[in-house]
Design a protein around this motif. Structure first.
Motif, short mmCIF file in Angstrom:
data_model
loop_
_atom_site.label_atom_id
_atom_site.label_comp_id
_atom_site.label_asym_id
_atom_site.label_seq_id
_atom_site.Cartn_x
_atom_site.Cartn_y
_atom_site.Cartn_z
N ALA A 20 6.91 -2.73 4.65
CA ALA A 20 6.97 -3.65 4.79
C ALA A 20 8.53 -4.28 4.56
O ALA A 20 8.62 -5.69 5.15
N THR A 22 11.14 -3.36 5.52
CA THR A 22 12.44 -3.82 7.09
C THR A 22 11.28 -3.65 8.06
O THR A 22 11.88 -3.61 9.12
N ASN A 23 9.59 -3.91 7.77
CA ASN A 23 9.29 -4.01 8.23
C ASN A 23 9.18 -3.13 10.13
O ASN A 23 9.10 -3.34 11.23
N SER A 24 8.64 -2.37 9.39
CA SER A 24 9.24 -0.19 10.16
C SER A 24 7.83 0.10 10.36
O SER A 24 7.16 0.05 9.18
N GLN A 39 0.27 -4.03 20.67
CA GLN A 39 1.15 -4.69 19.70
C GLN A 39 2.19 -5.76 20.44
O GLN A 39 2.49 -6.18 20.20
N GLY A 180 7.19 -7.39 17.17
CA GLY A 180 6.67 -6.52 16.49
C GLY A 180 7.58 -5.70 16.10
O GLY A 180 8.85 -6.01 16.43
N PRO A 181 7.03 -4.86 14.59
CA PRO A 181 8.09 -3.71 14.57
C PRO A 181 8.91 -2.67 15.27
O PRO A 181 8.64 -2.42 15.51
#
Length: 243
Positions: A20, A22-24, A39, A180-181
């Motif tokens: 969360a 690094t949003n990956s 997504q 998105g990630p």
């Protein structure tokens, strides 16, 4: 100047929620696919980035192992050691085998200057060739605004020089969608003799753009990846010029 056989002639989305901070998303062997369509990320330019660095344990080589067994040796003056085999110059290259809906097939890669085109077929473009593992690495762009023309893309990494060193590098291929990630695939399995690795398949499945982790190592070059995935291209010898 090196030489290798690598010059071209002629369901439901399941994924690791990731980090969360690094949003990956990390694709793994057990959670190995994600839908860009679901997504809302199946348009615009998809950036594919390869970065790598030497493993810390290998940078110190036998000296590190000795210190782990005999901690007091760290107090002694350092020994002068010669160039070891572990300190190799690793040249990882990013490439892509493509197949379009009209049956057109080919490769995008630094070798042979097959750099592709982002606004015309194959809608895949390699930005350049990083031979030194810099922070920015190597980057490829996929124009998903033309996703209807794309059938499948196999993103791969290969070692250009004659020293297999996947076991001494930590390489990561990261996808940066338009929304998105980011999506990460780490090449962290130790395969000391492998020269190439099929990293991921980007596939148009019933108008849904899917990304599937592959991470399959082979001991040859692009021709062997071709045979593994049934591309059917003809391959010959290829060179890189010195810099």
């Amino acid at each position: 100047m090196g030489l290798l056989d690598g010059l071209w002639r002629g369901r439901e989305s399941v994924f690791d929620p990731g980090n969360a901070a690094t949003n990956s998303i990390q694709l793994t062997g057990r959670q190995n696919r994600v839908s860009l369509t679901k997504q809302d990320a199946a348009s615009g330019h998809l950036r594919v980035n390869l970065t790598w660095r030497m493993r810390t344990s290998d940078l110190m080589g036998p000296q590190r192992e000795s210190l782990l067994r005999h901690p007091l040796r760290a107090l002694k003056p350092p020994e002068v050691v010669g160039h070891s085999q572990s300190m190799v110059n690793v040249d990882l290259d990013l490439g892509c085998l493509y197949e379009l809906q009209d049956g057109t097939k080919g490769v995008v890669q630094p070798l042979g200057d097959y750099l592709g085109d982002v606004n015309a077929p194959p809608y895949v473009k390699l930005s350049g060739d990083d031979r030194f593992g810099s922070g920015s690495g190597e980057t490829m762009y996929v124009n998903l605004d033309h996703r209807d023309a794309i059938k499948r893309l196999l993103v791969f990494v290969y070692i250009y020089d004659q020293t297999p060193a996947f076991d001494r590098t930590h390489a990561v291929v990261t996808l940066y969608p338009s929304n998105g990630p980011s999506i990460e695939i780490a090449l962290d399995e130790r395969q000391p003799q492998a020269r190439s690795c099929a990293v991921m398949m980007i596939e148009n499945v019933k108008d849904e753009i899917m990304v599937r982790r592959e991470v399959k190592y082979v001991y040859g070059f692009q021709g062997e990846l071709d045979r593994l995935y049934g591309w059917g291209l003809q391959w010959g010898r290829g060179y890189k010029t010195k810099v």
